[in-house]
Each structure stands twice: as C-alpha cells, then as structure tokens.
Design an enzyme around this catalytic site. Structure first.
Site, PDB file in Angstrom:
ATOM      1  N   ASP A 198       1.532  -7.123 -23.414  1.00 30.35           N
ATOM      2  CA  ASP A 198       1.643  -7.838 -24.690  1.00 30.35           C
ATOM      3  C   ASP A 198      -0.007  -8.291 -24.950  1.00 30.35           C
ATOM      4  O   ASP A 198      -0.466  -9.079 -24.096  1.00 30.35           O
ATOM      5  CB  ASP A 198       2.303  -9.143 -24.694  1.00 30.35           C
ATOM      6  CG  ASP A 198       2.690  -9.579 -26.130  1.00 30.35           C
ATOM      7  OD1 ASP A 198       1.995  -9.220 -27.075  1.00 30.35           O
ATOM      8  OD2 ASP A 198       3.534 -10.341 -26.335  1.00 30.35           O
ATOM      9  N   ASP A 199      -0.363  -7.655 -25.902  1.00 29.55           N
ATOM     10  CA  ASP A 199      -2.046  -7.944 -26.472  1.00 29.55           C
ATOM     11  C   ASP A 199      -3.181  -7.661 -25.512  1.00 29.55           C
ATOM     12  O   ASP A 199      -4.116  -8.145 -25.424  1.00 29.55           O
ATOM     13  CB  ASP A 199      -2.289  -9.649 -26.523  1.00 29.55           C
ATOM     14  CG  ASP A 199      -1.576 -10.325 -27.633  1.00 29.55           C
ATOM     15  OD1 ASP A 199      -0.718  -9.444 -28.230  1.00 29.55           O
ATOM     16  OD2 ASP A 199      -1.484 -11.483 -27.874  1.00 29.55           O
TER      17      ASP A 199
ATOM     18  N   CYS B 289       2.361  -7.194 -32.909  1.00 31.71           N
ATOM     19  CA  CYS B 289       3.441  -7.279 -32.087  1.00 31.71           C
ATOM     20  C   CYS B 289       4.788  -6.422 -32.310  1.00 31.71           C
ATOM     21  O   CYS B 289       4.989  -5.290 -31.887  1.00 31.71           O
ATOM     22  CB  CYS B 289       3.647  -8.498 -31.234  1.00 31.71           C
ATOM     23  SG  CYS B 289       2.480  -9.265 -30.529  1.00 31.71           S
TER      24      CYS B 289
ATOM     25  N   ASP C  50       1.034  -3.155 -26.318  1.00 26.95           N
ATOM     26  CA  ASP C  50       1.242  -2.993 -27.893  1.00 26.95           C
ATOM     27  C   ASP C  50      -0.057  -2.856 -28.741  1.00 26.95           C
ATOM     28  O   ASP C  50      -0.153  -2.161 -29.943  1.00 26.95           O
ATOM     29  CB  ASP C  50       2.153  -3.940 -28.329  1.00 26.95           C
ATOM     30  CG  ASP C  50       2.054  -5.373 -27.944  1.00 26.95           C
ATOM     31  OD1 ASP C  50       0.769  -5.626 -27.389  1.00 26.95           O
ATOM     32  OD2 ASP C  50       2.858  -6.403 -28.225  1.00 26.95           O
TER      33      ASP C  50
END
Length: 456
Positions: free
Chosen positions: A50-51, A86, A320
C-alpha cells in the site's frame, strides 16, 4: 507503444504499460496451457503493498524480496498503476478494468468504493470468482478496499464471492487496533505485537492456509499488508532502522511547480523546515514498516519450498500506486500524474520465467478525498481535479496529459531527456503530435475490453 491509465475520478484516464490483473490473466492462460499438456495448474500468490513507490527508493529496504522474487524471475521496468489512489487502483486490480469502466472514483462510498452497487455489479466478476470455478482454493488477507466493512455497505458480514478464506481489514490501513472480517465474522485486535501486528498476522494466516489446503487442487492467495501506508508503525525490532536516512533531495525535490496545473502551483516554495522534518520522518518510518513485508516474502518462499510447491507457484509482488515526499514541494501523498506517484514495483517469479530478467512487457513471458492532514499540508486534490494521460514508449518516453476542470490545461513531458518532469514542453512540441496524442486519448476514453489494447 501507447497504453492507458485512469485517474481517481470516473471518466478520466492515464497511460499505463500494463495493469497487474493483465499479468495475472497471462499467468492463468499459461496455467491453462500447461493443463492441456497434463501438467497440474500452477499456484498463484499476489502480494500487494500500500503506497510503495519505485522512483523515491521504495524498494531499497526489500533486499530479500529483490533476491527471492526479482533475481529469481523478472523485474518490470515500466509498471504503472491504473490510478494513483487506493480504492480505484485496487478496484482495477480486482476486476481487470480501467476506472472509467469499474466506476470507482475515489475512497468514499459515494465514490463507489466498496459500495453496494460495486458489490452487486463488480465483485461477482472479479478474477477470484473465475479462479474458484477452476478449482482454485482461494485466500485473502489484509487490506481490501478503503470502505470495506462499512455499515452502509453490508458491514463485516459481507464476504465477496470466490474467497474460500477471507481475513479482510475493515477500513483503511492500520497496524494495530483494527477489526477484521474473518469469513464474515467480526474479529477485533489490539496492540500486542505477537498477536496483532497486521503484516505478521497476514503472513501467519497464509502459512496456516498452506498447511491446511488440499494438495489435490491449486491455490491462489492475495496478501495485502498495510505497509508502507500511514500511520507507518514499524514492528518493535525495526523501529530504530534507517535512523540516518532522509528523503532524496535530487530531481524535483523542493522545486516549484512551474508551468504545471494549478494544484502544483499552490505549495509554498521553498518548503518550510517543519514540512521537511515531517516528510523525512515519514520516509524513514515507511522504510521501517517494509522490513516486515520483506520478512513475509522470505517466510512464504521457505514455506512453499518445504511443501514442495515453490517451483509450481507464480509469485507477483507489486503496489497499488507510488508516493511522494517533497517532490514539487508537495510534502507527502500520492494522486498526481508524475512518475513518483504512478510507477510501481512489479516483480514476478514462477514456472517458465527465466531468472535475472528486466523487461518492459509481460506478454512475451506468457468526489472529495478525505485524508489526514499534517504540518503545512497542501491540497493535492479537488472536486474537479480531473486529468487524463496517454504515454508513448516506442520512440521516446513521452507523456501527454489533459486536465478537465476550471482550468483547461495540458502537460507534456519527454521523460527520456527530462526524467524528473521539470519542464512542460507543450509549447515546444509539434502541434501535429499533440493532435495525435489528443485523438488517442479520446479513443481510450470510451474503450472497453480488447478495444483498449488495440488503439493505434
């Protein structure tokens, strides 16, 4: 060499080398071919962080991952997110659709993030449904979609179709003090490292799934740890790591957003010291959280080896979207059209993939966003901040972007000569080329299915 990528609003598009779901589809096609040759279907594991950026050093902490997946297989040099936010990005990965087709606009329920409409119209056609029908045993662990578990969208009782084991985080990324939906039942967690640290919990439950699975059927696992998303809570053993590390000062760091869209012209430049101190701290803590993900990869591969499934398993590692820490004087966030936000890691190993490869393509192989504020924060999105981009990679790395809000605006970059996107060359480019790029963008804005791949 033109591709497509969508922004965080419905009906806006951007350029992309490949969507991760396309890679999964190719892997499945490869598996099907093997099946026709009386070889059992291959297993698949997708690890989605994530990120995690590429351009700003986001893969630096991942020494084991780069060795065990990248060096053992292929690293893709041109992997882009479908959109640098996201919920729309994850929706593209799950469905294999661009955002103008799956209609997830942002991270809110009103923006179609895990809404009842999404559950009815998109989830029944997600890739795990088809895998499950092909006798795959399926496991999901970690973050799903930002609004998952909301009372307005079925709560924790809702389990998307196609998952045999469902261990999904309610809401956005956390490391402690969160709620899971475990096969439709609420499970609350506290702040005990051994029992609750989410990255480790996802790993441990995936290992248990591998132990309990039937050896007579293939498996698919999707593992989605919270790292390196805020609040950047590292495991205890890693909280002192990278103590001397600071965010990179090169390229567009602390540079003004000259000749760029109005959102990039608003940040104070030079940045105040408070912003720089904050983003340096965030940068270090992001890296610290990733060390647990690196451990996850190592433990998974050891387990696959011990159960004699490693050589028959495709392992995908990606994110993502990317992230920025000080580029163009934007302290921290994502959402923008620039390389640091749209480039993602993509590493793959598995049957038939030769080791130590770096490639561009996988095909030869087979509304208002609410986000936490921080010192000297800058608005990085607005209700009408809509942009669409198309990229050419054949003769030069050229990016063309149109904005469609109160300020009609075009940005064009030659990333071959200007890798940090410092100069908008829209006024220097041959108007005929601009017209060609505009026409391709118009065609991409209405494409569906195979038509998205055949635009010239």
């Amino acid at each position: 060499g033109f591709g497509l990528m969508a922004s965080s609003r419905v009906g806006q598009w951007r350029s992309s080398a490949r969507v991760v779901s396309t890679c999964l589809l190719v892997a499945l096609l490869t598996c099907t071919l093997r099946c026709s040759e009386c070889v059992k279907l291959s297993n698949i594991i997708l690890i989605l962080t994530d990120d995690q950026d590429v351009d700003m050093g986001g893969m630096t902490p991942m020494k084991k991952t780069k060795e065990l997946i990248g060096d053992a297989g292929v690293t893709f040099s041109n992997a882009f997110t479908a959109t640098p936010l996201c919920c729309p990005s994850r929706s593209s990965i799950i469905t294999g659709k661009y955002p103008h087709n799956h209609l997830v606009r942002n991270n809110s329920i009103s923006g179609n993030c895990s809404s009842t409409a999404w559950q009815k119209e998109a989830e029944p056609f997600a890739f795990q449904v088809y895998l499950n029908k092909m006798s795959y045993q399926t496991f999901y662990g970690g973050k799903y979609l930002n609004q998952y578990g909301s009372k307005d969208a079925g709560g924790v009782d809702h389990v998307p179709p196609g998952w045999d084991q469902w261990h999904a985080l309610v809401g956005n990324s956390k490391y402690y003090n969160y709620t899971l939906s475990v096969n439709g039942k609420e499970e609350k967690h506290g702040n005990n490292y051994e029992k609750d640290y989410l990255t480790d919990l996802v790993l441990n439950r995936s290992l248990h799934f591998l132990e309990e699975r039937s050896p007579n059927h293939p498996f698919f696992m999707m593992l989605c740890p919270p790292s390196p998303h805020s609040p950047w809570t590292a495991a205890p053993q890693y909280q002192q790591s990278f103590s001397d590390v600071k965010a990179p000062r090169n390229g567009s760091f602390n540079m003004p957003g000259k000749d760029k869209h109005w959102l990039l012209r608003q940040p104070a430049n030079p940045m105040p010291n408070s912003s720089i101190e904050y983003l340096d701290n965030a940068y270090r803590r992001r890296w610290q959280t990733l060390l647990s993900v690196d451990d996850m990869v190592e433990q998974l591969i050891k387990k696959l080896d011990s159960i004699k499934e490693l050589n028959n398993t495709y392992i995908f590692y990606t994110s993502d979207h990317g992230y920025h820490t000080g580029q163009f004087s934007l302290p921290i966030d994502k959402r923008q059209l620039y390389e640091f936000d749209i480039r993602i890691p993509l590493l793959v190993r598995g049957p038939g993939i030769k080791p130590k490869q770096t490639l561009q393509s996988f095909l030869p192989q087979m509304v208002i966003h609410v986000y936490e504020c921080f010192p000297d924060c800058v608005c990085e999105d607005a209700f009408n901040n809509t942009y669409a981009c198309v990229r050419a990679l054949k003769d030069a790395n050229l990016q063309y972007c149109e904005f469609a809000d109160n300020e009609s605006f075009v940005e064009v970059y030659n990333l071959t000569s200007d890798p940090h996107q410092l100069e908008n060359i829209v006024k220097k480019v041959d108007p005929a080329l601009l017209q060609t790029m505009n026409q391709r963008l118009i065609k991409l804005q209405s494409c569906t299915g195979d038509s998205c791949r055949n635009i010239k």
